[in-house]
Enzyme design. Sequence first.
Site, PDB file in Angstrom:
ATOM      1  N   GLY A 288      -9.751  -8.918  -1.664  1.00  0.00           N
ATOM      2  CA  GLY A 288      -8.225  -8.692  -0.954  1.00  0.00           C
ATOM      3  C   GLY A 288      -8.199  -9.912  -1.807  1.00  0.00           C
ATOM      4  O   GLY A 288      -6.597 -10.318  -1.917  1.00  0.00           O
TER       5      GLY A 288
ATOM      6  N   LYS B  61     -18.854 -16.068   0.905  1.00  0.00           N
ATOM      7  CA  LYS B  61     -21.244 -15.541   0.715  1.00  0.00           C
ATOM      8  C   LYS B  61     -21.054 -15.203  -0.682  1.00  0.00           C
ATOM      9  O   LYS B  61     -20.694 -13.929  -0.977  1.00  0.00           O
ATOM     10  CB  LYS B  61     -20.892 -14.857   2.164  1.00  0.00           C
ATOM     11  CG  LYS B  61     -20.557 -15.115   3.328  1.00  0.00           C
ATOM     12  CD  LYS B  61     -20.881 -14.210   4.139  1.00  0.00           C
ATOM     13  CE  LYS B  61     -20.982 -14.156   5.856  1.00  0.00           C
ATOM     14  NZ  LYS B  61     -21.270 -13.997   6.586  1.00  0.00           N
TER      15      LYS B  61
ATOM     16  N   ARG C 294       0.484  -0.922   0.052  1.00  0.00           N
ATOM     17  CA  ARG C 294      -0.199  -0.149  -0.156  1.00  0.00           C
ATOM     18  C   ARG C 294       0.619   0.974   0.347  1.00  0.00           C
ATOM     19  O   ARG C 294       0.560   2.369  -0.641  1.00  0.00           O
ATOM     20  CB  ARG C 294      -1.167   0.684   1.428  1.00  0.00           C
ATOM     21  CG  ARG C 294      -2.124  -1.251   1.523  1.00  0.00           C
ATOM     22  CD  ARG C 294      -3.288  -0.082   1.369  1.00  0.00           C
ATOM     23  NE  ARG C 294      -4.288  -1.266   0.641  1.00  0.00           N
ATOM     24  CZ  ARG C 294      -5.683  -1.603   1.533  1.00  0.00           C
ATOM     25  NH1 ARG C 294      -5.513  -1.613   3.134  1.00  0.00           N
ATOM     26  NH2 ARG C 294      -6.310  -2.496   1.212  1.00  0.00           N
TER      27      ARG C 294
ATOM     28  N   GLY D 220     -13.147  -3.480  -1.087  1.00  0.00           N
ATOM     29  CA  GLY D 220     -14.824  -2.936  -0.422  1.00  0.00           C
ATOM     30  C   GLY D 220     -15.327  -2.107  -1.488  1.00  0.00           C
ATOM     31  O   GLY D 220     -16.108  -1.560  -2.703  1.00  0.00           O
TER      32      GLY D 220
HETATM   33  P1  AMP Z   1     -15.049 -13.766  -0.019  1.00  0.00           P
HETATM   34  O1  AMP Z   1     -14.092 -12.808   1.182  1.00  0.00           O
HETATM   35  O2  AMP Z   1     -16.271 -13.996  -0.024  1.00  0.00           O
HETATM   36  O3  AMP Z   1     -14.281 -13.425  -1.309  1.00  0.00           O
HETATM   37  O4  AMP Z   1     -14.142 -15.602   0.389  1.00  0.00           O
HETATM   38  C1  AMP Z   1     -12.946 -15.561   0.327  1.00  0.00           C
HETATM   39  C2  AMP Z   1     -13.141 -16.883   1.676  1.00  0.00           C
HETATM   40  O5  AMP Z   1     -13.434 -18.007   1.106  1.00  0.00           O
HETATM   41  C3  AMP Z   1     -11.898 -17.495   1.151  1.00  0.00           C
HETATM   42  O6  AMP Z   1     -10.838 -16.796   2.547  1.00  0.00           O
HETATM   43  C4  AMP Z   1     -11.807 -19.237   0.818  1.00  0.00           C
HETATM   44  O7  AMP Z   1     -11.139 -20.463   1.717  1.00  0.00           O
HETATM   45  C5  AMP Z   1     -13.185 -18.867   0.584  1.00  0.00           C
HETATM   46  N1  AMP Z   1     -13.509 -19.637  -0.029  1.00  0.00           N
HETATM   47  C6  AMP Z   1     -14.062 -20.023  -1.154  1.00  0.00           C
HETATM   48  N2  AMP Z   1     -14.255 -21.423  -1.763  1.00  0.00           N
HETATM   49  C7  AMP Z   1     -14.780 -22.041  -0.585  1.00  0.00           C
HETATM   50  C8  AMP Z   1     -15.954 -23.505  -0.519  1.00  0.00           C
HETATM   51  N3  AMP Z   1     -15.811 -23.717  -1.423  1.00  0.00           N
HETATM   52  N4  AMP Z   1     -16.088 -23.303   0.888  1.00  0.00           N
HETATM   53  C9  AMP Z   1     -15.638 -22.989   2.371  1.00  0.00           C
HETATM   54  N5  AMP Z   1     -14.769 -21.487   1.967  1.00  0.00           N
HETATM   55  C10 AMP Z   1     -14.791 -21.353   0.847  1.00  0.00           C
END
Ligand code: AMP
Length: 377
Positions: free
Chosen positions: A336, A180, A14, A359
């Site tokens: 991220g 999510k 950064r 974000g």
């Molecule tokens: P996000 O912050 O929503 O972009 O999610 C990123 C996180 O999602 C990472 O730490 C991944 O390990 C997790 N992730 C990705 N695919 C899966 C999955 N199939 N099951 C559980 N966690 C996951």
Amino acid sequence: MPLDENFNITDDSRMTATIPTIKKILADGGSAILMSHFGRPKDGPVDKYSLKHLVKHLHELLGGNTKVFFADDCIGEQAKLTSSMLKQGEVLLLENLRFYKEEEKGDVAFAEKLSKLGDVYVNDAFGTAHRAHASTAVIAQFFATGKKMFGLLMEREVASAEKVMHESEKPFLAIIGGAKVSDKILIIENLLDRATDIIIGGGMAYTFYKAMGGKIGNSLCENERLEAATELLKKAATKGVNIHLPADSIIADKFDANANVSNAPSDKIPDGWMGLDIGQMACEHFNKVILHAKTILWNGPMGVFEMEKFQHGTKTVALSVAASTQNGAFSLVGGGDSVAAVNKFNLSDKVSYVSTGGGALLEYFEGKELPGIAAIK
Ligand code: AMP
């Protein structure tokens, strides 16, 4: 920026990203007063979040010959005096803005006090462009047109995001992954009006499979989003956007780096098992879609790429995005975890642009106006 317990900087990206702007200001005959927040101090000054820990490294990054002063309050007499005495080519770093609650509240009087320290306002913080804080947006009103501007980093961030959002060459593919659905619904919805194809991978894909009546075992699922997922799929069909879900998955018997693994169709995952990465068929299919695209936006990993056994899907997608970029596609990677993924696989210089905004980039592609950009424009 992350610091360890001895205040050593563990990742200075950064900071390095903003050095060209500071150097330009100095080379053009200015002096630079730097203001920033650091961490989330709750109640006034704390040593742990003092920007004084960054002075030495800043001095080094500027080449070692630039004088770097530090004011241990971002407003008040010392800040005023030191800034007024700065000579051409010198730098002053102000103490953490968030030691004042007024910063995050977007307090106008606080912003005005900050504005008095300088002649010109330069915003180089795309990562906070989605927040209407005193230093990131509110302050701009105290500078006339021509006296407020983007820094070089912010300019590139905005240009890359605008290129994808408004001038995308078709086919325009968005690759959305991560844990999510709820975090990504708004961005998918907004992209339905722009994208040709959307790949949905990662943990969020299983909510879509369940919504379509599939069996997903113990895979991640947001039951309260099943309806929203069904709606998105319907809308995509109406608008003619191709949604690509991972046909198969790498499944595990527990959420663990040493879990037993197997393969299964993503809608037929046995009880007691969970999908932690996209499978081989999905990799091959996604690869074709990615190579066909002319504009690519990628946010979110395809699986639990932090664990070796479940990194293959994310790595394959990263390699495909790099190959497509080499064939002439414009690729923007942001958020991220996808940034961490391209760095992990040493592909950050093989994509067109890696955004520093998590974000902020998400909100931009959700179609929201970012206060940090609007305040300058
Ligand atoms: P996000 O912050 O929503 O972009 O999610 C990123 C996180 O999602 C990472 O730490 C991944 O390990 C997790 N992730 C990705 N695919 C899966 C999955 N199939 N099951 C559980 N966690 C996951």
